[in-house]
Design a protein around this motif. Sequence first.
Motif, PDB file in Angstrom:
ATOM      1  N   THR A 306      33.545  65.700  -8.726  1.00  0.00           N
ATOM      2  CA  THR A 306      32.575  65.634  -7.580  1.00  0.00           C
ATOM      3  C   THR A 306      31.752  64.337  -7.573  1.00  0.00           C
ATOM      4  O   THR A 306      31.782  63.564  -8.694  1.00  0.00           O
ATOM      5  N   GLU A 307      31.089  63.932  -6.646  1.00  0.00           N
ATOM      6  CA  GLU A 307      30.220  62.881  -6.604  1.00  0.00           C
ATOM      7  C   GLU A 307      29.135  62.847  -7.873  1.00  0.00           C
ATOM      8  O   GLU A 307      28.969  61.912  -8.886  1.00  0.00           O
ATOM      9  N   GLN A 311      28.952  60.527 -10.999  1.00  0.00           N
ATOM     10  CA  GLN A 311      27.800  59.960 -11.346  1.00  0.00           C
ATOM     11  C   GLN A 311      27.482  59.976 -12.836  1.00  0.00           C
ATOM     12  O   GLN A 311      26.615  59.185 -13.490  1.00  0.00           O
ATOM     13  N   ARG A 353      35.852  55.114  -5.975  1.00  0.00           N
ATOM     14  CA  ARG A 353      35.161  55.347  -7.368  1.00  0.00           C
ATOM     15  C   ARG A 353      35.540  54.401  -8.388  1.00  0.00           C
ATOM     16  O   ARG A 353      34.500  53.860  -9.418  1.00  0.00           O
TER      17      ARG A 353
END
Length: 459
Positions: A306-307, A311, A353
């Motif tokens: 996921t984002e 992160q 990404r």
Amino acid sequence: MKAHMITYGCQMNEYDTHLVQSQLVSFGADLVDSIDEADFVLVNTCAVRGKPVDKVRSLLGQLRKIKAQRPLVVGMMGCLAQLEEGQQMARKFEVDVLLGPGSLLDIGAALESNGRFWGLQFKDELHEHIPPSPTGRLQAHLTIMRGCDHHCTYCIVPTTRGPQVSRSPDDILRELDLQLAAGVQEVTLLGQNVNAYGVDGGARLAGYPSFADLLRMVGRSGVRRIKFTTSHPMNFTEDVAAAMAETPAVCDFVHLPVQSGSSRVLRRMAREYSRQEYLGHIAAIKKHLPNVVLATDIIVGFPGETEEDFQETLSLYDEVGFDSAYMFIYSPRPGTPSYKHFADLPRELKTERLQRLIVKQKEWSKLRNAGKVGTVQEVLLRGDAHSEGFLEGHTRGNHPTVVPRAVGADGAGMYPVLIGHSTPHMLYGQIVGADGQPLPEIPRLEPQAAALSSPLQMA
Ligand code: 5AD
Ligand code: SF4
């Protein structure tokens, strides 16, 4: 016979290419530099991601065309050769010789077979085989183990290279002695997971040292520089960092692939460590080696990432401050658990990404390399750089470095270099003499043209 080899993939493959080349020479073959001159072309393949597989496919297509015009024996060895995917390719492109990573010593039998030869077994004799040292080179690879006992869900290597087999310390030291006698100054110990050296199938082998003790042993051989790759964080012990600190020849350089900064993703990758455990290893390394140069591997876009997970990779990068990183888009490999069980993320998301991660990597590499400006680094120069009048090499921390040829230092060798300028991917400097002052440069033939292409002039 005139043989030409083409190598894809990692340093293990480079080592194996050298091993097979020395076998070919011992069977009377001449090594030639191009396909055009060769009557035997052997491709050493990599299967870790889709890209190297595509490259092999297109090369085999070209070779089949050449084969239709003149006599040519085509061989394929290495990781892809071990897989059904590679064997299908071999059939399609009329490959004559196929050698898996455990069957390299069958090259003699393959040459004698005068036709189709497929060798796909994992043979013990390979581990005892000591190839002659590369001549005229200051750097050498030394395989200390083959295969891998881990089962990272994305990775095809346990299938292609089989379970872990450590080489005996006697064989390793014997090979090292030959390398030293041939003038080698830097040796890189190779394994899929060097930290697990001597513990095959989960059991410690009698008479085998730990990896930390192997480093100490190799350190006593007299070799000037020791590097090693690759380490799995799961098997990392603080003793390795301690051995590095107390063994002057071991370079302060650690390549410790993290793959992801998210513990959730690491679990799905079956990496067997968490983000916190990884950071704990980094803290231990920095405690023993305050000036350590750190490199890593990162996969972006693993299925389900996921984002927030991504992160966490970015924030881990900041926490560690890696000097460099190999960054990969997740590539689903047939035969791996993640290929079977997880859906691939959209290509655009993975690419986006990767681009963000590359920005992060460049920031850190720029900062880290800039910190070397004004320092004197020990550089192992290999020989001519691309630009006329310059030599290239690398530091103890593996930084690629370029210097102008200097009076008394105009070829390969180990030299102190005063770093004057840096980019995220390169250090530029001048060789210094015993007084710490730069040696006079050798004037270049075409000063104007050389100045234009000089990396020292680049912003
Ligand atoms: N997709 C993308 N990268 C991969 N690697 C291994 N398998 C894959 C895959 N399926 C990367 C890992 C490893 C390096 C040699 O290649 O980062 O450390
Ligand atoms: Fe090296 Fe892995 Fe590629 Fe095999 S699959 S050549 S071990 S990187």
